[in-house]
Design a protein around this motif. Structure first.
Motif, PDB file in Angstrom:
ATOM      1  N   THR A 146      30.558 -36.338  73.300  1.00 22.04           N
ATOM      2  CA  THR A 146      30.930 -35.408  72.249  1.00 22.04           C
ATOM      3  C   THR A 146      32.056 -34.531  72.780  1.00 22.04           C
ATOM      4  OG1 THR A 146      30.121 -33.777  70.662  1.00 22.04           O
ATOM      5  CG2 THR A 146      29.276 -33.625  72.914  1.00 22.04           C
ATOM      6  N   SER A 147      32.726 -33.815  71.879  1.00 22.15           N
ATOM      7  CA  SER A 147      33.895 -33.026  72.281  1.00 22.15           C
ATOM      8  C   SER A 147      33.801 -31.603  71.737  1.00 22.15           C
ATOM      9  CB  SER A 147      35.184 -33.678  71.770  1.00 22.15           C
ATOM     10  OG  SER A 147      35.359 -34.955  72.340  1.00 22.15           O
ATOM     11  N   ILE A 148      34.411 -30.667  72.470  1.00 22.47           N
ATOM     12  CA  ILE A 148      34.524 -29.263  72.058  1.00 22.47           C
ATOM     13  C   ILE A 148      35.982 -28.867  72.233  1.00 22.47           C
ATOM     14  CG2 ILE A 148      33.762 -26.898  72.448  1.00 22.47           C
ATOM     15  CD1 ILE A 148      31.280 -28.018  73.830  1.00 22.47           C
ATOM     16  N   LYS A 149      36.593 -28.319  71.177  1.00 17.99           N
ATOM     17  CA  LYS A 149      37.963 -27.856  71.285  1.00 17.99           C
ATOM     18  C   LYS A 149      37.992 -26.345  71.448  1.00 17.99           C
ATOM     19  CE  LYS A 149      42.541 -27.992  69.244  1.00 17.99           C
ATOM     20  NZ  LYS A 149      43.393 -28.447  68.133  1.00 17.99           N
ATOM     21  N   ILE A 150      38.714 -25.904  72.463  1.00 17.32           N
ATOM     22  CA  ILE A 150      38.933 -24.473  72.670  1.00 17.32           C
ATOM     23  C   ILE A 150      40.369 -24.154  72.288  1.00 17.32           C
ATOM     24  CG2 ILE A 150      39.030 -22.600  74.351  1.00 17.32           C
ATOM     25  CD1 ILE A 150      36.856 -23.870  75.899  1.00 17.32           C
ATOM     26  N   ASN A 151      40.511 -23.253  71.300  1.00 16.92           N
ATOM     27  CA  ASN A 151      41.833 -22.799  70.894  1.00 16.92           C
ATOM     28  C   ASN A 151      42.163 -21.520  71.656  1.00 16.92           C
ATOM     29  OD1 ASN A 151      42.538 -24.647  68.520  1.00 16.92           O
ATOM     30  ND2 ASN A 151      40.466 -23.942  68.009  1.00 16.92           N
ATOM     31  N   VAL A 152      43.261 -21.496  72.338  1.00 19.19           N
ATOM     32  CA  VAL A 152      43.656 -20.355  73.158  1.00 19.19           C
ATOM     33  C   VAL A 152      44.685 -19.527  72.395  1.00 19.19           C
ATOM     34  CG1 VAL A 152      44.701 -19.623  75.330  1.00 19.19           C
ATOM     35  CG2 VAL A 152      43.206 -21.626  75.278  1.00 19.19           C
ATOM     36  N   TRP A 153      44.334 -18.248  72.120  1.00 18.97           N
ATOM     37  CA  TRP A 153      45.280 -17.316  71.514  1.00 18.97           C
ATOM     38  C   TRP A 153      46.167 -16.761  72.615  1.00 18.97           C
ATOM     39  CZ3 TRP A 153      40.392 -15.296  68.868  1.00 18.97           C
ATOM     40  CH2 TRP A 153      40.229 -15.931  67.621  1.00 18.97           C
ATOM     41  N   LYS A 154      47.440 -17.022  72.517  1.00 22.05           N
ATOM     42  CA  LYS A 154      48.379 -16.547  73.519  1.00 22.05           C
ATOM     43  C   LYS A 154      48.513 -15.030  73.456  1.00 22.05           C
ATOM     44  CE  LYS A 154      49.626 -20.512  75.273  1.00 22.05           C
ATOM     45  NZ  LYS A 154      49.431 -20.846  76.695  1.00 22.05           N
ATOM     46  N   LYS A 155      48.616 -14.413  74.639  1.00 17.93           N
ATOM     47  CA  LYS A 155      48.792 -12.975  74.702  1.00 17.93           C
ATOM     48  C   LYS A 155      50.135 -12.576  74.106  1.00 17.93           C
ATOM     49  CE  LYS A 155      46.055 -12.028  78.869  1.00 17.93           C
ATOM     50  NZ  LYS A 155      46.129 -11.500  80.257  1.00 17.93           N
ATOM     51  N   PRO A 156      50.205 -11.347  73.529  1.00 19.86           N
ATOM     52  CA  PRO A 156      51.498 -10.886  73.006  1.00 19.86           C
ATOM     53  C   PRO A 156      52.485 -10.643  74.149  1.00 19.86           C
ATOM     54  CG  PRO A 156      49.858  -9.133  72.871  1.00 19.86           C
ATOM     55  CD  PRO A 156      49.114 -10.375  73.289  1.00 19.86           C
ATOM     56  N   GLN A 157      53.740 -11.011  73.921  1.00 25.10           N
ATOM     57  CA  GLN A 157      54.808 -10.810  74.885  1.00 25.10           C
ATOM     58  C   GLN A 157      56.006 -10.221  74.159  1.00 25.10           C
ATOM     59  OE1 GLN A 157      54.817 -11.299  78.211  1.00 25.10           O
ATOM     60  NE2 GLN A 157      52.657 -11.924  78.184  1.00 25.10           N
ATOM     61  N   ALA A 158      56.483  -9.061  74.633  1.00 27.11           N
ATOM     62  CA  ALA A 158      57.636  -8.364  74.022  1.00 27.11           C
ATOM     63  C   ALA A 158      58.849  -8.520  74.922  1.00 27.11           C
ATOM     64  CB  ALA A 158      57.322  -6.899  73.806  1.00 27.11           C
ATOM     65  N   ASP A 159      60.015  -8.743  74.320  1.00 22.81           N
ATOM     66  CA  ASP A 159      61.288  -8.817  75.042  1.00 22.81           C
ATOM     67  C   ASP A 159      62.315  -8.067  74.193  1.00 22.81           C
ATOM     68  OD1 ASP A 159      63.559  -9.326  76.457  1.00 22.81           O
ATOM     69  OD2 ASP A 159      63.476 -11.518  76.249  1.00 22.81           O
ATOM     70  N   ALA A 160      62.683  -6.851  74.651  1.00 26.04           N
ATOM     71  CA  ALA A 160      63.604  -6.013  73.879  1.00 26.04           C
ATOM     72  C   ALA A 160      65.052  -6.418  74.060  1.00 26.04           C
ATOM     73  CB  ALA A 160      63.420  -4.550  74.281  1.00 26.04           C
ATOM     74  N   GLY A 161      65.327  -7.364  74.947  1.00 24.00           N
ATOM     75  CA  GLY A 161      66.698  -7.806  75.157  1.00 24.00           C
ATOM     76  C   GLY A 161      67.396  -6.996  76.228  1.00 24.00           C
ATOM     77  N   SER A 162      68.643  -7.333  76.488  1.00 24.89           N
ATOM     78  CA  SER A 162      69.423  -6.671  77.528  1.00 24.89           C
ATOM     79  C   SER A 162      69.948  -5.312  77.044  1.00 24.89           C
ATOM     80  CB  SER A 162      70.612  -7.556  77.932  1.00 24.89           C
ATOM     81  OG  SER A 162      70.164  -8.807  78.385  1.00 24.89           O
ATOM     82  N   ASP A 163      70.132  -4.407  78.003  1.00 22.43           N
ATOM     83  CA  ASP A 163      70.717  -3.106  77.674  1.00 22.43           C
ATOM     84  C   ASP A 163      72.098  -3.304  77.046  1.00 22.43           C
ATOM     85  OD1 ASP A 163      68.489  -1.938  78.710  1.00 22.43           O
ATOM     86  OD2 ASP A 163      69.416  -1.348  80.625  1.00 22.43           O
ATOM     87  N   GLN A 164      72.480  -2.366  76.156  1.00 19.95           N
ATOM     88  CA  GLN A 164      73.736  -2.477  75.430  1.00 19.95           C
ATOM     89  C   GLN A 164      74.544  -1.190  75.536  1.00 19.95           C
ATOM     90  OE1 GLN A 164      73.968  -4.652  71.807  1.00 19.95           O
ATOM     91  NE2 GLN A 164      71.738  -5.060  71.778  1.00 19.95           N
ATOM     92  N   LYS A 165      75.858  -1.296  75.209  1.00 21.28           N
ATOM     93  CA  LYS A 165      76.781  -0.161  75.202  1.00 21.28           C
ATOM     94  C   LYS A 165      77.558  -0.157  73.896  1.00 21.28           C
ATOM     95  CE  LYS A 165      77.475  -0.641  80.190  1.00 21.28           C
ATOM     96  NZ  LYS A 165      78.479  -0.890  81.255  1.00 21.28           N
ATOM     97  N   THR A 166      77.877   1.009  73.429  1.00 19.88           N
ATOM     98  CA  THR A 166      78.687   1.156  72.222  1.00 19.88           C
ATOM     99  C   THR A 166      79.363   2.529  72.253  1.00 19.88           C
ATOM    100  OG1 THR A 166      78.727   0.997  69.806  1.00 19.88           O
ATOM    101  CG2 THR A 166      76.824   2.096  70.804  1.00 19.88           C
ATOM    102  N   ILE A 167      80.140   2.787  71.244  1.00 18.69           N
ATOM    103  CA  ILE A 167      80.732   4.111  71.094  1.00 18.69           C
ATOM    104  C   ILE A 167      80.262   4.705  69.785  1.00 18.69           C
ATOM    105  CG2 ILE A 167      82.753   3.538  72.481  1.00 18.69           C
ATOM    106  CD1 ILE A 167      84.335   3.226  69.903  1.00 18.69           C
TER     107      ILE A 167
END
Length: 636
Positions: free
Chosen positions: A460-481
């Motif tokens: 017999t079989s059992i399926k485990i579904n894994v909920w991935k942890k949240p991951q945030a990526d705000a991106g690289s620092d930026q410059k403007t005027i």
């Protein structure tokens, strides 16, 4: 060197290519049988009375010499053929006489024989092979030419035969030569001679083997009455069968004697077997050889039939699998070996002719004794049996599908047996217990094989579904005027996550991964990513640095000390349409850049410029925005 003398007689079927001087009927056992023996090279020297040639001490005899060998190669710069083995292929290590003839009067072989039967035809023969290659002696090698003579003790010649020239060939074969003569009424002792009849010179090299003297007689043959052949295979314990013979009408008053070959060496008369046919009794397993001897009544010399070969085979060792069990509803294979044909019988009228029949989806009614009868290709029969037991099958049970946050654990639960085997083993605390702890890193289907006390299994079989942890990526620092909007490059990962930015932005921008913002001053923004399944949250920051104007340095020192080595205008890279031009005091263009930050190293076309004052024009590419001009000092 031994010369073998026999009394018994046997028949021979002559091969193709034999000289017409040889007998075409049946032949007797050799009265003379010179095989030259066997052993390691070289063999022993012949008695001087048997040959006038000199015995060679080496492998390749010189002119006028001979040797006894079972292998010859590379003689005289490979002008001779390699001779591997003597005339009889089954004579392991058997010698042949290798001759390098020189004298035209040489006696190759001389032998006196006695005890001959009167008024009897005899064949005097030998097997010969020319060992000279056709290309030897400038393709003019002398061919062996031998003369066979039969003489009385006083020197009277009874018969003679000449082989004529035995030509060289690229693939020389052994060939028999000889003559037939009649002994007469008064002859008991004769001299047999083989001598050279070729001229002297380059060549005349040959191998000689199996010199025989044999009585000749009309054709006589024997066979198995049941199949008309000279071979038969029967089963141990089989009924007796008849051996029969036929012979030429030339025999007036024949006398018969049947013989068997004992230990493969000695022919022995069978007591009472003195008729044309022989009723052979049943015997134990083994190989047996028979022949029939025939002679005229009162004659001493006998002629034999061909040999009859009998193989008595054991009953086959038919073997069925000793212990067979099956699980209810599963397939079971019965196994048998030891024969070429099989017949199975069993419960519920089961029959099969396969060696390994398959019982499909067995039930309790299939249990019982199964018998197999095996038969060999000649009809020998034996049997064996095995008992099939049918056991209850296992019924595997398990928990239902599970969900777990990435990095967390959950317990798998299985039942229905006494042994467990989980696959895959990745992420399990144990793969052989009923309820292991599972910590998979991604969605995984676990299968468990459950085995009961009878060895029956289920899965017999059992399926485990894994909920991935949240991951945030705000991106690289930026410059403007001030006044120039920028777009944040946020990204969010995880299973069913939501996100927002802080500090708050106008409109719905805070709920977008790529909001467009126009901050009045340098600000750090935080991207918040939250799991909808309670698997936590994650944040990441990005700095947006806001300049109130474009700052242009008025000096730099490209001397390689790592300090102020380049002229850098920050944040010019945000003005994609901008251009920067630098001129020397003569108005010559020294440097030009478009739409990127300035990292001028004080060179032009790869050559360092001299120290001094240079003049720049910066066009930001913004409508109604004035150009920025000034000077910069290059110091080294």
């Amino acid at each position: 060197m031994k010369v073998l003398v026999f009394v018994a007689i046997f028949s021979v079927v002559l091969p193709p290519g034999i000289s017409a001087q040889l007998w075409t009927g049946s032949l007797g056992d050799p009265v003379l049988n010179m095989t030259f023996g066997y052993g390691s090279n070289p063999g022993d020297q012949l008695p001087q009375s048997q040959t006038s040639l000199l015995f060679a001490s080496g492998g390749c005899p010189k002119p006028g010499e001979y040797n006894l060998l079972n292998l010859t190669f590379s003689c005289f710069d490979n002008t001779w053929h390699t001779v591997s083995g003597d005339h009889t292929p089954t004579d392991a290590g058997g010698y042949y006489m290798l001759v390098n003839s020189e004298s035209s009067k040489a006696d190759y072989f001389v032998q006196t024989v006695s005890g001959l039967c009167p008024n009897t035809k005899y064949q005097f023969g030998a097997w010969i092979k020319n060992v000279l290659r056709p290309s030897a002696c400038n393709q003019e090698g002398i061919a062996p030419n031998l003369t066979f003579t039969v003489e009385t003790i006083s020197g009277n010649i009874l018969n003679t035969y000449n082989t004529s020239n035995i030509a060289a060939s690229e693939d020389p074969q052994w060939k028999q030569y000889g003559l037939v003569f009649e002994s007469g009424s008064m002859v008991n002792e004769l001299v047999l001679r083989i001598k050279n009849s070729a001229v002297s010179g380059c060549g005349n090299a040959f191998a000689l083997d199996d010199i025989t003297l044999r009585a000749c007689g009309p054709i006589v043959s024997a066979k198995v009455a049941s199949n008309g052949l000279n071979t038969i295979e029967v089963c141990e314990g089989n009924t007796s069968f008849v051996l029969t013979s036929s012979y030429s009408a030339d025999y007036i008053n024949p006398v018969f004697t049947w013989q068997s070959l004992e230990d493969g060496l000695v022919w022995t008369d069978i007591s009472g077997a003195t008729s044309k046919s022989y009723q052979r009794p049943a015997t134990a397993s083994g190989s047996y050889t028979y022949r029939m001897l025939i002679s005229e009544a009162g004659a001493r010399c006998r002629i034999a039939s061909n040999e009859i070969y009998l193989n008595v085979r054991h009953a086959p060792f038919v073997q069925a699998t000793n212990y067979v069990y099956g699980c209810l509803g599963a397939d079971v294979t019965l196994l048998a070996s030891g024969a070429s044909q099989y017949i199975w019988t069993g419960p519920n009228g089961f029959t099969s002719t396969e060696s390994s029949p398959v019982l499909s989806k067995i039930q309790y009614s299939n249990a019982g004794l199964y018998k197999v009868t095996g038969t060999t290709h000649i009809g020998c029969v034996n049997s064996d049996s095995t008992f099939l037991r049918v056991y209850p099958n296992a019924t595997a049970t398990s928990s239902q599908g599970l969900f777990v946050c990435e990095g967390a654990s959950t317990r798998l639960v299985a039942g229905g047996g006494i042994r467990y085997q989980w696959e895959p083993v990745t992420g399990l605390s144990s793969d052989t217990v009923a309820s292991p702890l599972a910590s998979p890193l991604e969605n995984t289907l676990y299968t468990v094989k459950v085995t009961n006390q009878y060895g029956c299994s289920d899965e017999t079989s059992i399926k485990i579904n894994v909920w991935k942890k949240p991951q945030a990526d705000a991106g690289s620092d930026q410059k403007t005027i001030i006044g120039l909007p920028v777009t944040l490059n946020g990204a969010a990962e995880g299973s069913e996550v939501s996100w927002y930015w802080t500090p708050a932005m106008g409109g719905n921008q805070s709920r977008l991964l790529n909001p467009i913002i126009n901050p009045p001053q340098s600000t750090t923004y935080t991207l918040h990513v939250i799991s909808s399944h309670g698997c936590g949250s994650h944040t990441d920051n990005v700095l947006v640095k806001v300049y109130d104007k474009v700052v242009i340095p008025n000096a730099f020192s490209p001397n390689g000390d790592g300090i102020n080595d380049t002229w850098y205008i920050d944040p010019l890279e945000f003005f994609k349409e901008s251009t920067t031009e630098v001129y020397d005091r003569f108005g010559q263009l020294a440097y030009r850049s478009k739409g990127s930050a300035i990292f001028w190293d004080g060179s032009s076309n790869g050559r360092p410029l001299p120290i001094g004052t240079y003049y720049y024009i910066v066009n930001l590419g913004i409508q109604n925005q004035p150009k920025l001009t000034g000077s910069v000092t290059l110091i080294r």
